[in-house]
Design a protein around this motif. Structure first.
Motif, PDB file in Angstrom:
ATOM      1  N   LYS A 143       0.823  -1.206   0.000  1.00  0.00           N
ATOM      2  CA  LYS A 143       0.000   0.000   0.000  1.00  0.00           C
ATOM      3  C   LYS A 143       0.858   1.258   0.000  1.00  0.00           C
ATOM      4  O   LYS A 143       0.524   2.262  -0.656  1.00  0.00           O
ATOM      5  N   LYS A 144       1.985   1.216   0.726  1.00  0.00           N
ATOM      6  CA  LYS A 144       2.883   2.370   0.816  1.00  0.00           C
ATOM      7  C   LYS A 144       3.579   2.626  -0.513  1.00  0.00           C
ATOM      8  O   LYS A 144       3.767   3.782  -0.915  1.00  0.00           O
ATOM      9  N   TYR A 145       3.965   1.568  -1.211  1.00  0.00           N
ATOM     10  CA  TYR A 145       4.698   1.698  -2.471  1.00  0.00           C
ATOM     11  C   TYR A 145       3.836   1.140  -3.609  1.00  0.00           C
ATOM     12  O   TYR A 145       3.918  -0.047  -3.946  1.00  0.00           O
ATOM     13  N   SER A 146       3.038   2.009  -4.202  1.00  0.00           N
ATOM     14  CA  SER A 146       2.144   1.589  -5.283  1.00  0.00           C
ATOM     15  C   SER A 146       2.916   1.099  -6.507  1.00  0.00           C
ATOM     16  O   SER A 146       2.379   0.365  -7.336  1.00  0.00           O
ATOM     17  N   LEU A 147       4.197   1.494  -6.598  1.00  0.00           N
ATOM     18  CA  LEU A 147       5.025   1.073  -7.737  1.00  0.00           C
ATOM     19  C   LEU A 147       5.162  -0.449  -7.816  1.00  0.00           C
ATOM     20  O   LEU A 147       5.424  -1.004  -8.886  1.00  0.00           O
ATOM     21  N   LEU A 148       4.999  -1.143  -6.694  1.00  0.00           N
ATOM     22  CA  LEU A 148       5.130  -2.597  -6.679  1.00  0.00           C
ATOM     23  C   LEU A 148       4.041  -3.267  -7.518  1.00  0.00           C
ATOM     24  O   LEU A 148       4.275  -4.300  -8.146  1.00  0.00           O
ATOM     25  N   ASN A 149       2.842  -2.672  -7.509  1.00  0.00           N
ATOM     26  CA  ASN A 149       1.756  -3.174  -8.355  1.00  0.00           C
ATOM     27  C   ASN A 149       1.796  -2.551  -9.749  1.00  0.00           C
ATOM     28  O   ASN A 149       1.460  -3.197 -10.743  1.00  0.00           O
ATOM     29  N   LYS A 150       2.242  -1.310  -9.813  1.00  0.00           N
ATOM     30  CA  LYS A 150       2.274  -0.572 -11.077  1.00  0.00           C
ATOM     31  C   LYS A 150       3.250  -1.191 -12.072  1.00  0.00           C
ATOM     32  O   LYS A 150       2.991  -1.244 -13.279  1.00  0.00           O
ATOM     33  N   TYR A 151       4.407  -1.648 -11.537  1.00  0.00           N
ATOM     34  CA  TYR A 151       5.442  -2.205 -12.419  1.00  0.00           C
ATOM     35  C   TYR A 151       5.753  -3.660 -12.041  1.00  0.00           C
ATOM     36  O   TYR A 151       6.906  -4.061 -11.963  1.00  0.00           O
ATOM     37  N   ARG A 152       4.734  -4.442 -11.816  1.00  0.00           N
ATOM     38  CA  ARG A 152       4.930  -5.813 -11.342  1.00  0.00           C
ATOM     39  C   ARG A 152       5.568  -6.724 -12.394  1.00  0.00           C
ATOM     40  O   ARG A 152       6.043  -7.811 -12.065  1.00  0.00           O
ATOM     41  N   GLU A 153       5.603  -6.279 -13.662  1.00  0.00           N
ATOM     42  CA  GLU A 153       6.223  -7.083 -14.723  1.00  0.00           C
ATOM     43  C   GLU A 153       7.597  -6.549 -15.121  1.00  0.00           C
ATOM     44  O   GLU A 153       8.219  -7.054 -16.051  1.00  0.00           O
ATOM     45  N   GLU A 154       8.055  -5.518 -14.421  1.00  0.00           N
ATOM     46  CA  GLU A 154       9.343  -4.884 -14.768  1.00  0.00           C
ATOM     47  C   GLU A 154      10.496  -5.867 -14.537  1.00  0.00           C
ATOM     48  O   GLU A 154      10.545  -6.561 -13.517  1.00  0.00           O
ATOM     49  N   VAL A 155      11.429  -5.895 -15.504  1.00  0.00           N
ATOM     50  CA  VAL A 155      12.553  -6.832 -15.445  1.00  0.00           C
ATOM     51  C   VAL A 155      13.859  -6.056 -15.312  1.00  0.00           C
ATOM     52  O   VAL A 155      14.043  -5.011 -15.942  1.00  0.00           O
ATOM     53  N   LEU A 156      14.767  -6.588 -14.518  1.00  0.00           N
ATOM     54  CA  LEU A 156      16.052  -5.936 -14.274  1.00  0.00           C
ATOM     55  C   LEU A 156      16.995  -6.141 -15.456  1.00  0.00           C
ATOM     56  O   LEU A 156      17.023  -7.211 -16.067  1.00  0.00           O
ATOM     57  N   GLN A 157      17.786  -5.106 -15.749  1.00  0.00           N
ATOM     58  CA  GLN A 157      18.757  -5.207 -16.835  1.00  0.00           C
ATOM     59  C   GLN A 157      19.903  -6.137 -16.441  1.00  0.00           C
ATOM     60  O   GLN A 157      20.212  -6.307 -15.266  1.00  0.00           O
ATOM     61  N   GLU A 158      20.575  -6.690 -17.461  1.00  0.00           N
ATOM     62  CA  GLU A 158      21.621  -7.681 -17.231  1.00  0.00           C
ATOM     63  C   GLU A 158      22.799  -7.127 -16.444  1.00  0.00           C
ATOM     64  O   GLU A 158      23.384  -7.821 -15.611  1.00  0.00           O
ATOM     65  N   GLU A 159      23.168  -5.868 -16.699  1.00  0.00           N
ATOM     66  CA  GLU A 159      24.313  -5.283 -15.973  1.00  0.00           C
ATOM     67  C   GLU A 159      24.025  -5.151 -14.490  1.00  0.00           C
ATOM     68  O   GLU A 159      24.915  -5.332 -13.640  1.00  0.00           O
ATOM     69  N   ASP A 160      22.777  -4.879 -14.146  1.00  0.00           N
ATOM     70  CA  ASP A 160      22.394  -4.806 -12.728  1.00  0.00           C
ATOM     71  C   ASP A 160      22.378  -6.192 -12.098  1.00  0.00           C
ATOM     72  O   ASP A 160      22.758  -6.367 -10.935  1.00  0.00           O
ATOM     73  N   LYS A 161      21.936  -7.187 -12.886  1.00  0.00           N
ATOM     74  CA  LYS A 161      21.964  -8.559 -12.389  1.00  0.00           C
ATOM     75  C   LYS A 161      23.396  -9.011 -12.116  1.00  0.00           C
ATOM     76  O   LYS A 161      23.652  -9.726 -11.135  1.00  0.00           O
ATOM     77  N   TYR A 162      24.323  -8.586 -12.973  1.00  0.00           N
ATOM     78  CA  TYR A 162      25.730  -8.961 -12.797  1.00  0.00           C
ATOM     79  C   TYR A 162      26.282  -8.415 -11.480  1.00  0.00           C
ATOM     80  O   TYR A 162      26.984  -9.128 -10.744  1.00  0.00           O
ATOM     81  N   THR A 163      25.956  -7.151 -11.167  1.00  0.00           N
ATOM     82  CA  THR A 163      26.415  -6.545  -9.907  1.00  0.00           C
ATOM     83  C   THR A 163      25.866  -7.298  -8.710  1.00  0.00           C
ATOM     84  O   THR A 163      26.583  -7.568  -7.742  1.00  0.00           O
TER      85      THR A 163
END
Length: 457
Positions: free
Chosen positions: A153-173
């Motif tokens: 409820k506090k962070y509506s972005l969790l529902n707003k971007y529930r399909e968002e995928v992390l970029q590969e460079e961030d996954k590497y870190t």
């Protein structure tokens, strides 16, 4: 032991959240949390399956279980509680990284009181340990559902971007940090999680029970203190990103001073009060010998004094630079503990913890001072030793005065002893540090709290 499946992913994700939170990058925050959710679901399932497998080997881990009944059921209930954590509580990480964990303070207090009250009632009425565990699991489960709802409820972005995928460079870190954290997680378990297993295998489950009473008291106090330092980690992450080395060092000295005061004061209280408290609470039959208590108090103090350094190290993302230290520490701990328990008995296990604890106590200051402050760490070691001398002096004075007036333990004499333990060490600390910059900083914080103003960042 099963928590090793977490691999330090939570810590790595928390560190990765600092920058996107500061930049208000909602998509990246959501992508990180989506990855976090998927990984933690897998971990929860793995923990439960591995727990079921390990249950088949309880007779090996606990060869002398005394008259404890339903050990397998008790074990699987703990496994269930642990695995459920990974399905529901991961969102708390977002609050921690955003420096808003305080929002859960009231609910945490409520659920803590509710849990303890209901479990106490269950014990009094049912006198059944299984019922006690089940009631605790239910309350904790409800709490996690509430926290999950609150954060969503506090962070509506969790529902707003529930399909968002992390970029590969961030996954590497994240993968790089997780690999380094794996060493730390494994080492921490071998250091802090094996004492009970070693005791049960080489001594008895009865000794584990006695030790568990002491561990419960240490852990209860430490949990409260750690809440303070956990809230500082994210703040120090911002300091590292925006301030120079001199400012970082100045703030660290204040944090370390607060750490010494809290853990030094608690060490004196533990030394003087823990055996009298257990005598009144559980009876003399549950006491550990005073030499064992002394080693436990020393270990707890050393562990506490590493937390300010760990706070800075985590905020700076220094995971890879000392990844082999916990492995070295764990090898020393296991080797010394197993050798000494056969020669010295129970105290040998805790001496092993003490000896191994010297490794991070000596190396971590060097690491933090080199990479974060760009300074020599000699001054840290000098202050560490001088503070120990002060602590020993304050403990001796406190013990001498309390023993002078108190000859037997009752509720009333315990309250008197506790009062002396509160007054004497703090008076000595005030006299010693009253003119230092760190003490003035601490005094300013206390005065602001009294005036109900905003605390100093």
């Amino acid at each position: 032991m099963l928590s090793l499946a977490e691999l330090g992913i939570g810590t790595a994700i928390t560190f990765s959240l600092y920058k996107p939170i500061a930049e208000k990058n909602e998509r990246k925050i959501a992508a990180l949390m989506n990855l976090y959710k998927k990984i933690y679901r897998v971990i929860g399932i793995v923990i439960f399956i591995v727990g079921l497998i390990l249950m088949q080997f309880l007779d090996v881990l606990v060869p002398n279980k005394g008259d404890v009944q339903n050990l397998e059921l008790i074990f699987i209930l703990y496994v269930l509680d642990s695995s459920l954590t990974y399905f529901l509580s991961y969102k708390t990480t977002l609050l921690i990284a955003d420096q808003k964990e305080y929002m859960l303070f009231k609910s945490n207090i409520f659920f803590s009181i509710a849990n303890n009250t209901i479990q106490l009632i269950v014990l009094i009425i049912a006198k059944n340990y299984i019922a006690y565990l089940v009631s605790g699991i239910i309350i904790t489960f409800v709490q996690r559902i509430y926290v999950n709802y609150f954060v969503t409820k506090k962070y509506s972005l969790l529902n707003k971007y529930r399909e968002e995928v992390l970029q590969e460079e961030d996954k590497y870190t994240i993968k790089k940090n997780v690999k380094a954290m794996l060493y730390h997680k494994f080492g921490d378990y071998c250091i802090n999680g094996t004492d009970s297993i070693i005791i049960s295998m080489f001594d008895s489950i009865i000794s584990v029970g006695k030790y568990s009473n002491y561990f419960l008291l240490f852990d209860t106090v430490n949990t409260v203190i750690k809440m303070l330092f956990n809230s500082m980690t994210s703040s120090f992450g911002n300091v590292i990103a925006s301030e120079d080395e001199k400012t970082r060092f100045s703030i660290f000295k204040k944090i370390n001073f607060i750490g010494f005061w809290l853990y030094g004061f608690s060490a004196i209280c533990f030394y003087n009060l823990i055996n009298p408290f257990i005598t009144l609470w559980a009876g003399e039959g549950y006491l550990l010998d005073m030499p064992i208590v002394i080693v436990l108090v020393i270990n707890n103090y050393m562990l506490g004094m590493r937390i300010p350094l760990f706070t800075v190290k985590s905020a700076a993302g220094l995971y890879d630079e000392d990844k082999f230290v916990p492995i070295i520490q764990s090898i020393i701990n296991l080797s010394v503990s197993i050798i000494l328990i056969s020669k010295l008995g129970l105290i040998g296990v805790f001496i092993g913890t003490f000896v191994s604890g010297m490794v991070p106590s000596l190396y971590r200051p060097f690491l933090v001072y080199k990479y974060v402050f760009k300074e020599s760490c000699i001054s840290y070691y000098i202050d560490y030793v001088s503070n120990i001398i002060l602590l020993i002096f304050a403990c001796i004075i406190t013990n001498f005065v309390s023993e002078l007036f108190i000859t037997q333990i009752t509720i009333y004499t315990f309250i008197l002893k506790m009062t002396l333990c509160i007054l004497i060490p703090n008076i000595i600390f005030v006299i010693r540090f009253r003119n230092t910059e760190e003490f003035k900083y601490l005094s300013d914080i206390i005065n602001r709290i009294k005036l109900k103003k905003q605390p100093i960042n």
